[in-house]
Design an enzyme around this catalytic site. Structure first.
Site, mmCIF file in Angstrom:
data_model
loop_
_atom_site.group_PDB
_atom_site.id
_atom_site.type_symbol
_atom_site.label_atom_id
_atom_site.label_comp_id
_atom_site.label_asym_id
_atom_site.label_seq_id
_atom_site.Cartn_x
_atom_site.Cartn_y
_atom_site.Cartn_z
ATOM 1 N N LYS A 199 8.300 15.254 38.487
ATOM 2 C CA LYS A 199 7.529 14.503 37.392
ATOM 3 C C LYS A 199 7.989 12.921 37.307
ATOM 4 O O LYS A 199 9.052 12.561 36.923
ATOM 5 C CB LYS A 199 7.594 14.973 36.127
ATOM 6 C CG LYS A 199 6.582 14.302 35.113
ATOM 7 C CD LYS A 199 6.921 14.198 33.620
ATOM 8 C CE LYS A 199 7.852 13.191 33.136
ATOM 9 N NZ LYS A 199 7.071 11.715 33.001
ATOM 10 N N GLU A 273 21.710 12.531 35.079
ATOM 11 C CA GLU A 273 22.245 11.218 35.122
ATOM 12 C C GLU A 273 21.515 10.201 34.055
ATOM 13 O O GLU A 273 20.398 9.809 34.056
ATOM 14 C CB GLU A 273 21.941 10.643 36.623
ATOM 15 C CG GLU A 273 22.898 9.376 37.033
ATOM 16 C CD GLU A 273 22.320 8.195 36.379
ATOM 17 O OE1 GLU A 273 22.801 7.648 35.510
ATOM 18 O OE2 GLU A 273 21.593 7.599 37.316
ATOM 19 N N CYS A 307 21.147 1.224 34.938
ATOM 20 C CA CYS A 307 22.184 1.982 34.163
ATOM 21 C C CYS A 307 23.768 1.729 34.319
ATOM 22 O O CYS A 307 24.521 1.919 33.653
ATOM 23 C CB CYS A 307 22.125 3.519 34.120
ATOM 24 S SG CYS A 307 22.132 4.078 36.083
ATOM 25 N N GLU A 405 22.914 0.643 24.723
ATOM 26 C CA GLU A 405 22.433 0.089 26.065
ATOM 27 C C GLU A 405 21.165 -0.483 25.791
ATOM 28 O O GLU A 405 20.035 -0.079 25.394
ATOM 29 C CB GLU A 405 22.178 1.381 26.966
ATOM 30 C CG GLU A 405 21.736 1.037 28.355
ATOM 31 C CD GLU A 405 21.601 2.317 29.172
ATOM 32 O OE1 GLU A 405 21.908 2.358 30.296
ATOM 33 O OE2 GLU A 405 21.243 3.368 28.643
#
Length: 503
Positions: A199, A273, A307, A405
């Protein structure tokens, strides 16, 4: 050195007269790809795919359902036996053929990625190059796997260790690197002998669908399947499906938690991850010019939507002023613009309006809390989701913008007084994906890297990747490893067969 630089506002380089990046003929079929062909969805809903530079719709993809996932999983289940039985040489040759096909379409894939995400063409080309390299590496690695030697570990009993495919792997990929993150999953999953259902992000599905179109004639039907849709429906069904043996996700921490919860009932394996908040620890003896130059790339590559971005500087108080001045000079020279506006464009827009609002919200709250804006600091004028490359200086310990983040073109700068404080504060975040240490003292570099609680630690560089070495984090950044032979281990299982041979 004394810095006189204050907040600046970059301008967005536009490309009103440049030809479009893509035409209608470049678009992939905007349907699901199941059992080797593009099919119509089970329901009639659609999702707009938006160009983040112009805020216009460039395509519409079907809004997938649980029924679409069920059909794709059934196709993957039907194909898994045949694919698993191929010897390594056969799977390797197919992966090399995929790499060749992608290489033949590098320009198209790069333009399509930039059109969908807004990223500069240099970033998209790098994505495509590493996508190709990932398939080539896994094609070689699958033919050279190692394991414990066969032998008699109990008297009169020969032990043999087998590495077997898991079966069907569900994959959920993010919007920041649509093609590359798909490759980081697809290549080792196929190399290990599994089939898969993927997906893509509903915001950036185009290069994944183009990948399916390009390789449709290379792989047996059902080996790779792609279902469009939202995570709450399509992703959730994929994670909970009883016939899916593992779920692998690259995405946010919240998405990782949701996937892990959904996978728990069937006890399927999970590969996550997730996010990062990479500290950049700069000691007084560091090459400050090299560090600032490196952060120009490592902090703002893909507009900071990365990231592993070098987003949180911890610099020794004795050199902080000089470093901030150097960093502001580098960041102030970044070229912001649309991908069509020139080969030298370095920073593009945020991927969506929702993410643009999220990033600018962090900046507004930081300014309200008294954080100093050394350069940048907000949205840029005109259409598109552009945010000025930003350096926030004098950030206090524990500030929201330094702990959470942001995932945008924002680098924060804090100071420390000694090594113990630097290590403590670097580790004092809930995420543990990557970090870097800057020092000319080799002993210090080894020691500090060993004490940092992050899956990858660079010394005197940042955000340098290679297919041969693993990528993955600790703590809230998840578990499992992408790239390297470790990924092949993640996507396979170990079986011990013991033969009694006593006579």
């Amino acid at each position: 050195m004394t810095s006189t630089a204050g907040p600046t506002t970059a301008t967005v380089r536009r490309a009103a007269d440049a030809p479009p990046l893509i035409t209608g003929d470049d678009l992939p079929p905007t349907r699901h790809f199941i059992d080797g062909t593009f099919i119509e969805p089970s329901a009639g809903g659609v999702i707009d795919v938006v160009d983040p530079c112009a805020e216009s719709v460039i395509a519409r993809v079907p809004e997938g359902t649980a029924e679409d996932i069920d059909r794709a999983v059934a196709a993957a289940v039907a194909a898994k036996g045949r694919w698993a039985r191929l010897v390594p040489k056969e799977r390797s040759e197919l992966l090399h053929t995929i790499a060749d096909r992608l290489a033949d379409h590098t320009d198209l894939l790069s333009r399509l990625e930039s059109a969908n995400t807004g990223k500069p063409l240099a970033v998209s080309r790098d994505d495509v190059d590493m996508t190709i390299d990932t398939f080539r590496f896994m094609a070689g690695a699958l033919r050279a796997t190692t394991s414990m030697a066969a032998g008699d570990y109990a008297e009169n009993h020969l032990s043999v260790i087998l590495r077997e495919p898991l079966g069907v792997v569900g994959v959920i990929t993010p919007w920041n690197y649509p093609l590359l993150m798909a490759a980081w999953k697809i290549a080792p999953i196929l190399a290990a002998g599994n089939t898969l259902v993927l997906k893509p992000s509903e915001q950036t599905p185009l290069t994944t669908l183009k990948f399916a179109e390009l390789v449709a004639d290379l792989l047996p039907p059902g080996v790779v399947n792609v279902v469009n849709g939202h995570g709450a429906v399509v992703g959730a069904r994929l994670a909970e499906h009883p016939d899916v043996n593992m779920i692998a996700l690259t995405g946010s921490v919240a998405s990782g938690r949701a996937v892990a919860r959904a996978a728990a009932d069937s006890l399927k394996r999970v590969h996550l991850e997730l996010g990062g908040k990479a500290p950049v620890v700069i000691f007084p003896d560091a090459d400050l010019a090299a560090a600032a130059s490196s952060l120009r790339v490592a902090g703002f590559w893909n507009s900071g939507q990365e990231c592993g971005a070098a987003c949180r500087v911890l610099v020794h108080e004795s050199v902080a002023e000089e470093f901030v001045e150097r960093l502001v000079g580098e960041v102030g020279a970044l070229v912001v613009g649309e991908p069509r506006a020139g080969e030298d464009v370095e920073v593009g827009p945020m991927v969506s309006k929702a993410h643009f609002d999220r990033v600018t919200g962090y900046l507004e709250r930081a300014k309200d809390e008294g954080v100093r804006v050394a350069t940048g600091g907000g949205a840029l004028d005109g259409p598109g989701y552009f945010v000025a490359p930003t350096v926030l200086a004098g950030v206090p310990e524990g500030a929201e913008v330094a702990r959470e983040e942001v995932f945008g073109p924002v680098v924060t700068v804090e100071t420390f007084a000694d090594e113990e404080e630097a290590v403590r504060r670097a580790n004092d975040v809930p995420l543990g994906l990557s970090a870097s240490v800057w020092t000319e003292n080799a002993r210090r570099g080894h020691d500090i890297a060993a004490r940092l609680d992050f899956g990858t630690v660079w010394v005197n560089s940042h955000l340098v990747l290679a297919a041969e070495v693993p990528w993955g984090g600790f703590k809230g950044s998840g578990y499992g490893r992408d790239l390297s032979p470790y990924a092949l281990d993640d996507y396979s299982r170990t079986k011990h067969v013991m033969h009694h041979h006593g006579r």
